[in-house]
Write an enzyme that holds these catalytic residues in place. Structure first.
Site, PDB file in Angstrom:
ATOM      1  N   HIS A  76       6.125  -0.637  -2.717  1.00  0.00           N
ATOM      2  CA  HIS A  76       5.656   0.052  -3.928  1.00  0.00           C
ATOM      3  C   HIS A  76       5.681   1.565  -3.777  1.00  0.00           C
ATOM      4  CE1 HIS A  76       3.380  -3.850  -5.153  1.00  0.00           C
ATOM      5  NE2 HIS A  76       4.661  -3.901  -5.413  1.00  0.00           N
ATOM      6  N   GLY A 124      -5.008  -9.099   3.186  1.00  0.00           N
ATOM      7  CA  GLY A 124      -5.661  -8.121   2.310  1.00  0.00           C
ATOM      8  C   GLY A 124      -4.987  -7.927   0.980  1.00  0.00           C
ATOM      9  N   CYS A 129      11.542  13.028  -9.621  1.00  0.00           N
ATOM     10  CA  CYS A 129      11.680  13.417 -11.041  1.00  0.00           C
ATOM     11  C   CYS A 129      11.705  12.176 -11.936  1.00  0.00           C
ATOM     12  CB  CYS A 129      12.970  14.216 -11.239  1.00  0.00           C
ATOM     13  SG  CYS A 129      13.222  14.697 -12.962  1.00  0.00           S
ATOM     14  N   ASP A 156      -0.329   4.281   1.029  1.00  0.00           N
ATOM     15  CA  ASP A 156      -1.190   5.274   1.684  1.00  0.00           C
ATOM     16  C   ASP A 156      -0.754   5.719   3.076  1.00  0.00           C
ATOM     17  OD1 ASP A 156      -3.614   2.590   2.270  1.00  0.00           O
ATOM     18  OD2 ASP A 156      -1.836   3.150   3.414  1.00  0.00           O
ATOM     19  N   PRO A 161     -11.174 -12.002   3.022  1.00  0.00           N
ATOM     20  CA  PRO A 161     -12.534 -12.564   2.910  1.00  0.00           C
ATOM     21  C   PRO A 161     -12.688 -13.470   1.686  1.00  0.00           C
ATOM     22  CG  PRO A 161     -12.596 -10.142   2.787  1.00  0.00           C
ATOM     23  CD  PRO A 161     -11.178 -10.542   2.940  1.00  0.00           C
ATOM     24  N   SER A 218      -4.456  -9.666  -3.043  1.00  0.00           N
ATOM     25  CA  SER A 218      -4.966 -10.641  -4.025  1.00  0.00           C
ATOM     26  C   SER A 218      -3.846 -11.579  -4.463  1.00  0.00           C
ATOM     27  CB  SER A 218      -5.521  -9.888  -5.244  1.00  0.00           C
ATOM     28  OG  SER A 218      -4.492  -9.059  -5.790  1.00  0.00           O
ATOM     29  N   CYS A 246      15.497  12.568 -13.703  1.00  0.00           N
ATOM     30  CA  CYS A 246      16.773  12.425 -12.965  1.00  0.00           C
ATOM     31  C   CYS A 246      16.580  11.744 -11.610  1.00  0.00           C
ATOM     32  CB  CYS A 246      17.411  13.813 -12.778  1.00  0.00           C
ATOM     33  SG  CYS A 246      16.592  14.834 -11.550  1.00  0.00           S
ATOM     34  N   ASN A 270       0.838  -1.197   0.000  1.00  0.00           N
ATOM     35  CA  ASN A 270       0.000   0.000   0.000  1.00  0.00           C
ATOM     36  C   ASN A 270       0.876   1.252   0.000  1.00  0.00           C
ATOM     37  OD1 ASN A 270      -2.098  -1.809   0.161  1.00  0.00           O
ATOM     38  ND2 ASN A 270      -2.294  -1.646   2.385  1.00  0.00           N
TER      39      ASN A 270
END
Ligand code: BV8
Ligand code: ZN
Length: 262
Positions: A127, A197, A135, A112, A224, A199, A138, A110
């Site tokens: 990630h 959580g 940039c 976030d 789930p 996939s 560069c 994530n």
């Protein structure tokens, strides 16, 4: 074959004992952990304006080269969404587990920042982070204000004049080598690995639970839905992480206090 561990009750004693006595724990989280904070997952249909775009088409260097304005518009929309999101009980439960385990690594796909906001310390963002800007040409880090001027559709690098981009890893881009190494090493040395959580579809992050398994760890999946990894999990808890994680903390460390908002 995965052993079904009930979300709140019926966790087998072997499961509780193994997690409680673990010296080293690694966790991989995906968009599902932030779903209960209102941040849409990649699988969810994008809402409204973005319903007609496939994230895997937008989160690429090719899309950015072809249409940097559109890609920036998408990321500004997501930044707005993420900036309003708060950690949920699943995030707080993971921060509580970190307090209980001497060697704890939280590997997240994530972008976030919700794990850090919930108090997790050893967070490996494989990630990148959507609030970061760098940039495209560069790779220099850029200040936030350079990118936040909404009237500037595609902000420019002050060093080389190149286009600035969000500080995330796009499809077709390699992960930062030492970040991936840290995540892989944590997955290989842990006694217990949680895959939560996600996939389990995006590599190389999706390889980490398999790394843990082949290095002898107990691997617990919390989701789930079933994923390609589910049949290989030692235990599969088919429940939302915002419910399953606080119940797990309660069952394993009753003295940890309620892992909801501090
Ligand atoms: C790379 C940042 C080397 C950007 C992201 C063919 C085969 C295998 C691999 C490939 C291939 N072709 C290309 C590849 C490589 C590609 C890849 O894996 N593609 C997949 C789609 C096949 N990978 C890459 O490109 C990576 N780089 O490999 O470099 C290379 C170099 C050049 C050429 C080739 C290879 C880079 C991947 C990183 C991409 N960036 N994010 C941004 O955010 O904008 S990935 C992004 O999507 C997320 O970060 C996340 O990782 C992924 C989505 O996955 P999830 O997090 O799992 O989320 P998702 O929505 O999928 O699932 C949510 C889950 O939660 C579901 O299971 C759901 O059931 C569950 N859930 C829902 N609610 C809850 C819940 N769970 C618990 N509680 C709930 N309440
Ligand atoms: Zn530059």
């Amino acid at each position: 074959m995965a052993d079904q561990a009930g979300a709140a009750s019926g966790m087998p004693e072997s499961f509780i004992e193994a997690v409680r006595s673990a010296k080293s724990v690694a966790v991989l989280t995906g968009a599902g952990v932030s779903a209960e904070s209102g941040v849409p997952t990649f699988r969810d249909a994008q809402t409204g304006l973005w319903a007609r775009y496939d994230p895997q088409q937008l989160a690429t260097p090719e899309a950015f080269r072809a249409n940097p304005e559109l890609v920036w518009e998408w990321y500004r929309w997501r930044r707005e969404l993420v900036s309003k999101a708060q950690p949920n009980p699943g995030h707080f439960a993971l921060a509580a587990i970190e307090e209980k385990v001497s060697d704890f690594t939280l590997i997240t796909q994530n972008v976030d920042s919700l794990h850090r906001l919930a108090g997790s310390n050893n967070v490996v963002e494989v990630h990148g982070n959507i609030m970061k800007t760098c940039c495209f040409d560069c790779s220099a880090d850029a200040e936030e204000e350079d990118a936040s001027k909404a009237e500037v559709k595609v902000p420019r690098c002050q060093l080389c004049g190149g286009m600035l981009r969000p500080g995330v890893v796009w499809f077709g881009e390699s992960l930062v080598a030492d970040v991936l190494r840290t995540a892989t090493e944590a997955s290989q040395r842990c006694d217990v690995f949680f895959s939560i959580g996600t996939s389990s579809a995006v590599y190389p992050a999706a390889a980490l639970p398999f790394e843990a398994l082949t290095h002898g760890a107990m691997v617990i999946e919390i989701n789930p839905d079933k994923t390609p990894f589910t049949p290989r999990a030692t235990y599969s808890i088919q429940a939302p992480s915002g419910e399953a994680l606080p119940a797990l903390v309660e069952a394993i460390w009753p003295d940890a206090g309620s892992p909801n908002a501090h």
